[in-house]
Motif scaffolding. Structure first.
Motif, PDB file in Angstrom:
ATOM      1  N   UNK A 131      57.507-101.966 -11.801  1.00  0.00           N
ATOM      2  CA  UNK A 131      56.320-102.066 -10.965  1.00  0.00           C
ATOM      3  C   UNK A 131      56.342-101.066  -9.821  1.00  0.00           C
ATOM      4  N   UNK A 132      57.508-100.867  -9.228  1.00  0.00           N
ATOM      5  CA  UNK A 132      57.626 -99.881  -8.136  1.00  0.00           C
ATOM      6  C   UNK A 132      57.367 -98.467  -8.649  1.00  0.00           C
ATOM      7  N   UNK A 133      57.855 -98.174  -9.855  1.00  0.00           N
ATOM      8  CA  UNK A 133      57.605 -96.850 -10.443  1.00  0.00           C
ATOM      9  C   UNK A 133      56.112 -96.648 -10.707  1.00  0.00           C
ATOM     10  N   UNK A 151      44.602-104.814  -5.537  1.00  0.00           N
ATOM     11  CA  UNK A 151      44.694-106.266  -5.723  1.00  0.00           C
ATOM     12  C   UNK A 151      45.781-106.608  -6.733  1.00  0.00           C
ATOM     13  N   UNK A 152      45.841-105.824  -7.791  1.00  0.00           N
ATOM     14  CA  UNK A 152      46.857-106.076  -8.822  1.00  0.00           C
ATOM     15  C   UNK A 152      48.250-105.651  -8.379  1.00  0.00           C
ATOM     16  N   UNK A 153      48.335-104.652  -7.499  1.00  0.00           N
ATOM     17  CA  UNK A 153      49.626-104.303  -6.903  1.00  0.00           C
ATOM     18  C   UNK A 153      50.147-105.453  -6.044  1.00  0.00           C
ATOM     19  N   UNK A 161      58.216-111.840  -6.599  1.00  0.00           N
ATOM     20  CA  UNK A 161      59.013-112.426  -5.523  1.00  0.00           C
ATOM     21  C   UNK A 161      59.203-111.555  -4.307  1.00  0.00           C
ATOM     22  N   UNK A 162      58.522-110.410  -4.235  1.00  0.00           N
ATOM     23  CA  UNK A 162      58.658-109.528  -3.085  1.00  0.00           C
ATOM     24  C   UNK A 162      57.401-109.610  -2.221  1.00  0.00           C
ATOM     25  N   UNK A 163      57.314-110.664  -1.420  1.00  0.00           N
ATOM     26  CA  UNK A 163      56.144-110.872  -0.579  1.00  0.00           C
ATOM     27  C   UNK A 163      56.043-109.765   0.476  1.00  0.00           C
ATOM     28  N   UNK A 164      57.189-109.278   0.929  1.00  0.00           N
ATOM     29  CA  UNK A 164      57.192-108.202   1.931  1.00  0.00           C
ATOM     30  C   UNK A 164      56.463-106.955   1.418  1.00  0.00           C
ATOM     31  N   UNK A 165      56.762-106.563   0.169  1.00  0.00           N
ATOM     32  CA  UNK A 165      56.084-105.397  -0.402  1.00  0.00           C
ATOM     33  C   UNK A 165      54.611-105.687  -0.684  1.00  0.00           C
ATOM     34  N   UNK A 169      51.348-103.417   0.888  1.00  0.00           N
ATOM     35  CA  UNK A 169      50.161-102.922   0.172  1.00  0.00           C
ATOM     36  C   UNK A 169      48.901-103.519   0.807  1.00  0.00           C
ATOM     37  N   UNK A 170      48.932-104.823   1.068  1.00  0.00           N
ATOM     38  CA  UNK A 170      47.797-105.542   1.669  1.00  0.00           C
ATOM     39  C   UNK A 170      47.340-104.852   2.962  1.00  0.00           C
ATOM     40  N   UNK A 171      48.305-104.541   3.829  1.00  0.00           N
ATOM     41  CA  UNK A 171      47.970-103.992   5.142  1.00  0.00           C
ATOM     42  C   UNK A 171      47.445-102.564   5.078  1.00  0.00           C
ATOM     43  N   UNK A 172      47.739-101.846   3.997  1.00  0.00           N
ATOM     44  CA  UNK A 172      47.264-100.472   3.852  1.00  0.00           C
ATOM     45  C   UNK A 172      45.897-100.390   3.181  1.00  0.00           C
ATOM     46  N   UNK A 173      45.431-101.504   2.648  1.00  0.00           N
ATOM     47  CA  UNK A 173      44.147-101.496   1.951  1.00  0.00           C
ATOM     48  C   UNK A 173      42.992-101.307   2.933  1.00  0.00           C
TER      49      UNK A 173
END
Length: 285
Positions: A131-133, A151-153, A161-165, A169-173
Motif C-alpha cells: 500500500x505504501x508503494x 478516500x481509499x488511501x 492498522x496505521x491510523x497515523x498514516x 493523508x486525511x490532513x493533506x486532502x
C-alpha cells in the motif's frame, strides 16, 4: 459438436455464460468459453463480461492472463481495471496485486480507478508495505489530490492498522467528505480507540458533514467497545431522525450496542421493532 446439433449463435452462448456465472458456476463458465473457441464461434464484447467475472471467481491468474490476451487480440479496450476490481470483489486481493504488477510490466499506466482497486486489494489482505508503494505511485501520477483516490488511501491505511498514516493523508486532502471521516473513525474503532472515534463523530458534525448509515454503524461499534450507553442512546435518536433505523446493518448494530452496554431491555425493543418492520415490508400483519 455432435452430428445434427444446431450451432448456437453468440447471443445464446453469452446467455449461457452469464447464467453459469450468476449461479456461481465459474468453472463451467470457463469450460463453456473454451468450447466456444474450439467451435470457432467469434466472441463479442458481451462474451468477455461474464468470462472476466468467472476468472475472478476462480481466482486463477493463468486464466486471467489468457482471457486478457484474447481481449487484446479481439481489439476490445478493457480492462485491466475490470480484472483487478473483479478479483478484489471476489476476495482475491493477492491475485489483484499480481495483476497490478503484470499490467505495469506490460507497459500499461494505472489510472485513478486502478489505484482504487489496488488500494482495496491491499486493505483486504492487510498489505501495508504494498500500500505504501502504491501511495508513492499515486503521488508520482499527480493523483494525490483526487478525493476518490485519497478516500481509499485513508481507508487502506486505517484497515491495515496505521491510523497515523491515515491521518497524514486525511490532513493533506483539499476537502473531506463523509467517506473520509468514516474511514478514519472506523480505523480508530478497529484499533480499540472507541473514545477517539466518538470524538471524531462529534467533530465531523460540527464541521457540517452529515453522517450516513456507515457512520452510524461505526459509532455504535465505538459506543459498544467503551460501554458508552448514554452516547449510544443519543446516536439512536439521530438514527431515527435520519430514517436509517430500518436498515439491517444499522438495526443490528443498535441491538449489539445495547446488549454490550448491558441494556438487554432496549436491545429487545430494537430487535422487535426491526422484526415488525421486516414483516410489514413483506406485507405480513
Amino acid at each position: 459438436m455432435a452430428p445434427g446439433t444446431v450451432p448456437l449463435n453468440i447471443f445464446a452462448w453469452n446467455q449461457k455464460l452469464t447464467k453459469y456465472v450468476k449461479d456461481g458456476q465459474s468453472q463451467k463458465a470457463m469450460q463453456l468459453f473454451q468450447q466456444l473457441q474450439r467451435e470457432g464461434v467469434r466472441s463479442n464484447k458481451f462474451t468477455f463480461v461474464p468470462v472476466i467475472k468467472a476468472c475472478a471467481g476462480l481466482g486463477t491468474l493463468e486464466d486471467s492472463r489468457l482471457v486478457h490476451k484474447q481481449l487484446i487480440q479481439s481489439g476490445y479496450v478493457v480492462t485491466w481495471n475490470a480484472m483487478i476490481l473483479g478479483h478484489v470483489k471476489c476476495g482475491q486481493g493477492q491475485k489483484a496485486l499480481e495483476l497490478f504488477q503484470q499490467m505495469q510490466q506490460e507497459g500499461m499506466q494505472p489510472d485513478s480507478v486502478t489505484f482504487v482497486g489496488v488500494l482495496n486489494a491491499c486493505a483486504s489482505v492487510v498489505a501495508i508495505e504494498e500500500g505504501r508503494c502504491v501511495h508513492q505511485q499515486i503521488i508520482q501520477s499527480g493523483l494525490q489530490s483526487d478525493v476518490f483516490v485519497c478516500n481509499n488511501l485513508v481507508d487502506m491505511y486505517a484497515k491495515c492498522g496505521s491510523v497515523e498514516e491515515a491521518w497524514r493523508v486525511f490532513n493533506k486532502m483539499p476537502s473531506q467528505d463523509v467517506i473520509t471521516w468514516n474511514a478514519v473513525a472506523l480505523g480508530h474503532v478497529k484499533c480499540g480507540q472507541g473514545e477517539k472515534a466518538l470524538e471524531l463523530f462529534q467533530q465531523m458534525q460540527q464541521e457540517g458533514v452529515r453522517p450516513n448509515s456507515v457512520t452510524f454503524v461505526g459509532v455504535l461499534n465505538a459506543c459498544a467497545s467503551v460501554v458508552a450507553l448514554e452516547e449510544g442512546r443519543c446516536v439512536h435518536q439521530q438514527i431515527i431522525q435520519s430514517g436509517c433505523e430500518s436498515e439491517v446493518f444499522v438495526g443490528s448494530s443498535l441491538v449489539d450496542m445495547y446488549a454490550k452496554c448491558g441494556s438487554i431491555e432496549e436491545a429487545w425493543r430494537v430487535f422487535n421493532k426491526i422484526c415488525h418492520l421486516e414483516m410489514w415490508s413483506l406485507g405480513m400483519p
